[in-house]
Design an enzyme around this catalytic site. Structure first.
Site, mmCIF file in Angstrom:
data_model
loop_
_atom_site.group_PDB
_atom_site.id
_atom_site.type_symbol
_atom_site.label_atom_id
_atom_site.label_comp_id
_atom_site.label_asym_id
_atom_site.label_seq_id
_atom_site.Cartn_x
_atom_site.Cartn_y
_atom_site.Cartn_z
ATOM 1 N N HIS A 1 0.966 -1.089 0.049
ATOM 2 C CA HIS A 1 -0.012 0.024 0.004
ATOM 3 C C HIS A 1 0.793 1.273 -0.038
ATOM 4 O O HIS A 1 1.993 1.298 -0.022
ATOM 5 C CB HIS A 1 -1.014 0.063 1.170
ATOM 6 C CG HIS A 1 -0.482 0.156 2.540
ATOM 7 N ND1 HIS A 1 0.351 -0.882 3.115
ATOM 8 C CD2 HIS A 1 -0.498 0.972 3.589
ATOM 9 C CE1 HIS A 1 0.788 -0.420 4.370
ATOM 10 N NE2 HIS A 1 0.188 0.677 4.618
ATOM 11 N N HIS B 1 1.310 4.016 2.071
ATOM 12 C CA HIS B 1 1.788 4.713 2.988
ATOM 13 C C HIS B 1 3.606 4.833 2.889
ATOM 14 O O HIS B 1 4.091 3.850 2.479
ATOM 15 C CB HIS B 1 1.505 3.861 4.356
ATOM 16 C CG HIS B 1 0.112 4.624 4.807
ATOM 17 N ND1 HIS B 1 -0.771 3.574 5.791
ATOM 18 C CD2 HIS B 1 -0.855 5.589 4.531
ATOM 19 C CE1 HIS B 1 -1.760 4.059 5.963
ATOM 20 N NE2 HIS B 1 -1.965 5.005 5.120
ATOM 21 N N ASP C 1 5.726 4.716 5.318
ATOM 22 C CA ASP C 1 6.420 3.832 5.903
ATOM 23 C C ASP C 1 6.604 2.340 5.192
ATOM 24 O O ASP C 1 7.217 1.417 5.600
ATOM 25 C CB ASP C 1 6.158 3.796 7.226
ATOM 26 C CG ASP C 1 4.956 3.066 7.625
ATOM 27 O OD1 ASP C 1 4.079 3.505 6.663
ATOM 28 O OD2 ASP C 1 4.602 2.616 8.705
ATOM 29 N N HIS C 2 5.968 2.273 3.959
ATOM 30 C CA HIS C 2 5.917 1.152 3.087
ATOM 31 C C HIS C 2 6.763 1.393 1.563
ATOM 32 O O HIS C 2 7.048 0.295 1.089
ATOM 33 C CB HIS C 2 4.787 0.419 3.085
ATOM 34 C CG HIS C 2 4.147 -0.044 4.395
ATOM 35 N ND1 HIS C 2 3.909 -1.210 4.650
ATOM 36 C CD2 HIS C 2 3.885 0.928 5.633
ATOM 37 C CE1 HIS C 2 3.636 -1.350 5.991
ATOM 38 N NE2 HIS C 2 3.455 -0.132 6.338
ATOM 39 N N HIS D 1 -7.518 -0.935 5.580
ATOM 40 C CA HIS D 1 -6.644 0.047 6.178
ATOM 41 C C HIS D 1 -6.239 1.120 5.169
ATOM 42 O O HIS D 1 -6.444 2.531 5.571
ATOM 43 C CB HIS D 1 -5.230 -0.606 6.210
ATOM 44 C CG HIS D 1 -3.922 0.117 6.846
ATOM 45 N ND1 HIS D 1 -3.786 0.804 7.887
ATOM 46 C CD2 HIS D 1 -2.733 0.546 6.268
ATOM 47 C CE1 HIS D 1 -2.724 1.411 8.329
ATOM 48 N NE2 HIS D 1 -2.038 1.208 7.018
ATOM 49 N N ASP E 1 -0.199 -3.969 6.377
ATOM 50 C CA ASP E 1 -1.056 -3.519 7.456
ATOM 51 C C ASP E 1 -2.374 -3.859 7.353
ATOM 52 O O ASP E 1 -3.185 -3.168 8.195
ATOM 53 C CB ASP E 1 -0.931 -1.892 7.483
ATOM 54 C CG ASP E 1 0.677 -1.297 7.852
ATOM 55 O OD1 ASP E 1 1.281 -2.187 7.948
ATOM 56 O OD2 ASP E 1 0.706 -0.136 7.830
ATOM 57 N N HIS F 1 4.312 -4.610 10.732
ATOM 58 C CA HIS F 1 4.919 -4.029 11.810
ATOM 59 C C HIS F 1 5.077 -4.970 13.193
ATOM 60 O O HIS F 1 4.559 -6.037 12.995
ATOM 61 C CB HIS F 1 3.852 -2.876 12.314
ATOM 62 C CG HIS F 1 3.838 -1.763 11.215
ATOM 63 N ND1 HIS F 1 4.871 -0.500 11.518
ATOM 64 C CD2 HIS F 1 3.167 -1.497 10.367
ATOM 65 C CE1 HIS F 1 4.584 0.376 10.614
ATOM 66 N NE2 HIS F 1 3.607 -0.181 9.774
#
Ligand SMILES: [Zn+2]
Length: 256
Positions: free
Chosen positions: A57, A59, A61-62, A115, A134, A172
């Site tokens: 996805h 985001h 942090d990905h 998400h 996530d 995570h």
């Protein structure tokens, strides 16, 4: 089946990046590279050459390492066609149900929105490995930033139908906090208590609790059990329809 190797790299505060390699061809993918530097260092140490990035996805942090890794290695970036505008450097646009190849290894793309809208998972059936970003965490699930409870429940219900021996590689290391919440919802569940003890032991030694095993998640993770009579009873939600029960458990977790 030829050898399929998986390396887990802990980055940032609690993110995991995974390096996957098909030994037969040397094809190598980074799943959700938050940052480039530790990934390049790991590739160097392992002597692996990056050929792909698989994003679950959008985001940051990905996907934060996408462009730097692409520039450094010339790798191909794979992401959801529906979310192409938000995946930096995307080359290959995939859709639900498609099968993508990493050398001789194959992954099925599963749309598991909730998400975010456009969140996908990569299921390597032969390797028994699920990379679900996530959407599903060990003893938890992702927050609903973009989707509805009904979408997320449908996504989790889909994942829980995969074979019980599948290993769940999530985005995570949230398991310890998830376990505390889950025990509050479902204190007498023996599978959950066993897993919570194991998680405590692992974290005390600084070890990862990921991957987990899907069959164990099905027995212990309250977000996969919103339609289970025992869970509903324990959570004071007896008789709720699954989506309403899921939405309420998610709401309690948001406030936890
Ligand atoms: Zn996310």
């Amino acid at each position: 089946m030829s050898e399929f190797q998986i390396q887990q790299i802990a980055v940032l505060r609690d993110n995991y990046v995974y390096l996957l390699r098909d030994e037969a061809t040397g094809a190598c993918a980074a799943v959700d590279p938050s940052v480039a530097e530790p990934v390049l260092a790991a590739l160097d140490r392992l002597g692996w050459t990056l050929t792909h990035i698989l994003n679950t996805h959008h985001h940051h942090d990905h996907t934060g390492g996408n462009l730097e890794l692409k520039q450094a290695t010339g790798c191909t970036v794979v992401g959801n066609a529906r979310d192409a505008a938000r995946i930096p450097g995307i080359d290959v646009r995939v859709a639900d149900g498609e099968v993508i190849a990493l050398g001789t290894a194959q992954a099925r793309v599963l749309d598991v929105s909730g998400h975010t809208i456009g969140h996908i998972a990569y299921w390597f059936e032969d390797a028994g490995a699920l990379f679900c970003g996530d959407t599903l965490f060990s003893l938890g699930c992702g927050r609903l930033f973009e989707g509805t409870p009904s979408q997320m429940w449908a996504s989790l219900s889909r994942l829980r139908e995969l074979p019980p021996e599948v290993r769940v590689y999530c985005g995570h290391e949230y398991t310890e906090s998830n376990a505390r919440f889950a025990l509050q919802i479902d204190p007498d569940n023996p599978s959950l208590r066993r897993r919570a003890e194991e998680v405590k032991r692992l974290r005390a030694k600084g070890l990862p609790t990921v991957p987990s095993v899907l069959g164990e998640e099905r027995a212990a993770n309250p977000f996969l059990r919103a339609d289970d009579a025992l869970l509903q009873q324990a959570a004071g939600l007896a008789g709720d329809d699954p989506v309403a029960a899921f939405a309420e458990i998610r709401r309690r977790k948001d406030a936890f």
